[in-house]
Scaffold this motif. Structure first.
Motif, short mmCIF file in Angstrom:
data_model
loop_
_atom_site.label_atom_id
_atom_site.label_comp_id
_atom_site.label_asym_id
_atom_site.label_seq_id
_atom_site.Cartn_x
_atom_site.Cartn_y
_atom_site.Cartn_z
N PRO A 99 35.89 12.69 41.47
CA PRO A 99 35.93 13.50 40.25
C PRO A 99 37.13 13.16 39.38
N GLY A 100 37.02 13.53 38.11
CA GLY A 100 38.10 13.24 37.18
C GLY A 100 39.24 14.24 37.23
N THR A 101 39.01 15.45 37.75
CA THR A 101 40.05 16.46 37.90
C THR A 101 39.88 17.13 39.26
N GLY A 102 40.81 18.03 39.57
CA GLY A 102 40.73 18.76 40.82
C GLY A 102 39.93 20.03 40.75
N ASP A 103 39.32 20.32 39.61
CA ASP A 103 38.47 21.50 39.47
C ASP A 103 37.09 21.17 40.01
N SER A 105 34.42 23.09 40.29
CA SER A 105 33.37 24.02 39.88
C SER A 105 32.01 23.34 39.80
N GLY A 106 31.99 22.05 39.44
CA GLY A 106 30.73 21.33 39.36
C GLY A 106 30.04 21.19 40.70
N TRP A 107 30.80 21.21 41.77
CA TRP A 107 30.19 21.22 43.10
C TRP A 107 29.51 22.55 43.36
N ALA A 108 30.21 23.64 43.03
CA ALA A 108 29.66 24.98 43.25
C ALA A 108 28.34 25.16 42.52
N ASP A 109 28.24 24.59 41.32
CA ASP A 109 27.01 24.71 40.54
C ASP A 109 25.83 24.01 41.20
N GLN A 110 26.11 23.08 42.11
CA GLN A 110 25.04 22.33 42.78
C GLN A 110 24.71 22.89 44.17
N GLY A 111 25.30 24.05 44.50
CA GLY A 111 25.00 24.66 45.78
C GLY A 111 26.00 24.37 46.87
N VAL A 112 27.22 23.97 46.50
CA VAL A 112 28.29 23.77 47.48
C VAL A 112 29.16 25.03 47.47
N LEU A 113 29.11 25.78 48.56
CA LEU A 113 29.93 26.99 48.67
C LEU A 113 31.31 26.59 49.18
N LEU A 114 32.31 26.74 48.32
CA LEU A 114 33.68 26.38 48.63
C LEU A 114 34.43 27.64 49.01
N LEU A 115 34.34 28.00 50.28
CA LEU A 115 34.81 29.31 50.75
C LEU A 115 36.07 29.18 51.58
N ASN A 116 37.08 29.95 51.23
CA ASN A 116 38.25 30.10 52.09
C ASN A 116 38.02 31.25 53.06
N THR A 117 38.65 31.19 54.23
CA THR A 117 38.51 32.29 55.18
C THR A 117 39.43 33.45 54.85
N GLY A 205 14.27 15.62 51.46
CA GLY A 205 13.59 15.67 50.18
C GLY A 205 14.34 16.45 49.11
N GLU A 206 15.65 16.65 49.32
CA GLU A 206 16.46 17.39 48.36
C GLU A 206 17.32 16.44 47.53
N ALA A 207 17.69 16.89 46.35
CA ALA A 207 18.56 16.10 45.48
C ALA A 207 19.94 15.97 46.11
N PRO A 208 20.58 14.82 45.95
CA PRO A 208 21.94 14.67 46.47
C PRO A 208 22.94 15.48 45.64
N ILE A 209 24.11 15.67 46.19
CA ILE A 209 25.21 16.29 45.45
C ILE A 209 25.89 15.22 44.60
N ASP A 210 26.10 15.51 43.33
CA ASP A 210 26.90 14.63 42.48
C ASP A 210 28.36 15.01 42.71
N TRP A 211 29.02 14.29 43.61
CA TRP A 211 30.39 14.63 43.98
C TRP A 211 31.38 14.31 42.87
N THR A 212 30.98 13.60 41.83
CA THR A 212 31.90 13.32 40.72
C THR A 212 31.98 14.49 39.75
N ALA A 213 31.05 15.44 39.85
CA ALA A 213 31.00 16.56 38.91
C ALA A 213 32.25 17.43 39.09
N THR A 214 32.80 17.90 37.97
CA THR A 214 33.97 18.77 38.03
C THR A 214 33.64 20.08 37.33
N GLU A 215 34.55 20.57 36.50
CA GLU A 215 34.39 21.90 35.93
C GLU A 215 33.18 21.94 34.98
N THR A 216 32.59 23.13 34.88
CA THR A 216 31.43 23.32 34.00
C THR A 216 31.86 23.86 32.67
#
Length: 216
Positions: A99-103, A105-117, A205-216
């Motif tokens: 990704p271009g930045t450390g944000d 959010s673009g992962w979260a929009d694709q169904g990646v739950l970024l959860l802290n304990t 059969g699911e779409a891959p995650i675009d790991w380059t995506a950043t903030e929305t």
């Protein structure tokens, strides 16, 4: 955050929000990081049925202005923390890009739950709220996600301790050392988590995650 839990969508039905949070919020305090409107952002952005990948972190960055409510993520104008630098290094080795930045959010929009304990920490005190009762929420979230196959990245011993809660036989559970500079060379580098998750999603059969995506 107000007592109105509507922004949490289906997550608001977890027992934590009715049995634990009313008392816990008073212990968290007004100056805790991230700011209150961002505290439950990971859950707000990725409702249960949208979760395809879980990345489990420990607690928010303790430097004011860095944490944005998503595990390992920082606000877009923030220099990369060392763990995130190593995550991006592994991604470049694995996929050839980052990704271009450390944000993240673009992962979260694709169904990646970024959860802290733990979803809060005092300024300047890493792990300062780890024993307040946040773990109950993480446990309930993982129990909720055990209903169907999902991928999970468990980096380091803290995250790996939650693996027993993900017992569905068709989950993809990827465990390795933490990306911290203290441990990344003990099994995180070379683990190729990003391509392995995308290969697993493609096989289903699911779409891959675009790991380059950043903030929305």
């Amino acid at each position: 955050m107000t007592d109105d839990l509507a922004r949490l969508g289906p997550w608001r039905d977890l027992p934590f929000f009715h049995l634990v949070w009313p008392d816990l919020r008073g212990l968290v305090g007004e100056d805790a990081l991230p700011p209150a409107p961002m505290r439950f952002r990971a859950l707000e952005m990725t409702p249960p049925d949208a979760v395809r990948v879980l990345i489990l972190g420990q607690d928010p960055y303790p430097t004011p202005g860095h944490a944005n409510g998503l595990a390992f993520s920082v606000t877009a104008d923030t220099p990369l923390p060392r763990s995130l630098t190593n995550i991006f290094r592994e991604m470049e080795d694995d996929l050839g890009h980052r990704p271009g930045t450390g944000d993240l959010s673009g992962w979260a929009d694709q169904g990646v739950l970024l959860l802290n304990t733990a979803l809060s920490t005092p300024p300047g005190q890493a792990g300062g709220h780890a024993r307040l009762g946040w773990q109950r929420l993480a446990e309930e979230v993982l129990d909720r996600l055990n209903d169907r196959p999902r991928a999970a990245l468990l980096w380091g011993n803290h995250a790996r301790a939650f693996a027993p809660r993900l017992s569905h036989p068709d989950h993809l559970i990827l465990e390795s050392a933490h990306p911290s500079p203290l441990s990344a060379r003990r099994g995180f580098f070379g683990s190729r988590p990003f391509s392995r998750i995308n290969d697993w999603l493609a096989a289903r059969g699911e779409a891959p995650i675009d790991w380059t995506a950043t903030e929305t």
